[in-house]
Scaffold this active site. Structure first.
Site, PDB file in Angstrom:
ATOM      1  N   LEU A 122       0.769  -1.125  -0.001  1.00  0.00           N
ATOM      2  CA  LEU A 122      -0.112   0.126  -0.047  1.00  0.00           C
ATOM      3  C   LEU A 122       0.923   1.149  -0.029  1.00  0.00           C
ATOM      4  CD1 LEU A 122      -2.745  -0.896   2.680  1.00  0.00           C
ATOM      5  CD2 LEU A 122      -3.064  -0.728   0.031  1.00  0.00           C
ATOM      6  N   ASP A 123       0.611   2.258  -0.691  1.00  0.00           N
ATOM      7  CA  ASP A 123       1.291   3.402  -0.854  1.00  0.00           C
ATOM      8  C   ASP A 123       1.451   4.107   0.515  1.00  0.00           C
ATOM      9  OD1 ASP A 123       2.415   5.643  -2.780  1.00  0.00           O
ATOM     10  OD2 ASP A 123       1.056   6.789  -1.797  1.00  0.00           O
ATOM     11  N   TYR A 124       2.595   4.871   0.600  1.00  0.00           N
ATOM     12  CA  TYR A 124       2.796   5.627   1.755  1.00  0.00           C
ATOM     13  C   TYR A 124       1.389   6.555   2.189  1.00  0.00           C
ATOM     14  CZ  TYR A 124       5.106   9.063   5.042  1.00  0.00           C
ATOM     15  OH  TYR A 124       5.611   9.573   6.138  1.00  0.00           O
TER      16      TYR A 124
END
Length: 115
Positions: free
Chosen positions: A81-83
């Site tokens: 999952l993206d930051y």
């Protein structure tokens, strides 16, 4: 090295035998002889907070979800999952399960994403 003996690059160690061997790369242990594989794969579902990294190593400013949850190196995240995103994160001790869940060509798992 396998059992302190140098081996050629690309040497294959059978999975059934790996737990009996001492395997090192650059003098760092990869698998110790006293490690036993868990007979039961484990799956964890965790909420990834916005601003956390899905990686082993975080920084002072950017914390890792692994550090927050206290998981060791034998747990794999399924996907990333993206930051800046948040949501459900699947973690497992079973590498083959992680690969099946990550790669659509291996399994027949339908994915639905909400953005």
């Amino acid at each position: 090295k396998v059992n302190d003996q140098p081996v050629a690059l690309g040497t294959v160690v059978e999975e059934e035998e790996a737990h009996k061997l001492s395997i090192t790369v650059d003098e760092r242990p990869i698998l110790r002889g006293d490690v036993r594989r868990s007979a039961t794969p484990r799956v964890f579902l965790a909420y990834k907070k916005r601003g956390e990294l899905v990686t082993r190593e975080g920084t002072d400013e950017r914390k890792s979800v692994f550090a927050r949850l206290g998981f060791d190196r034998h747990i794999a995240a399924v996907g990333r999952l993206d930051y800046h995103s948040e949501g459900l994160l699947v973690l497992t001790t079973c590498g083959s399960l992680a690969r099946c869940l990550e790669h659509p060509e291996i399994g027949s798992i339908v994915r639905t994403y909400q953005v």
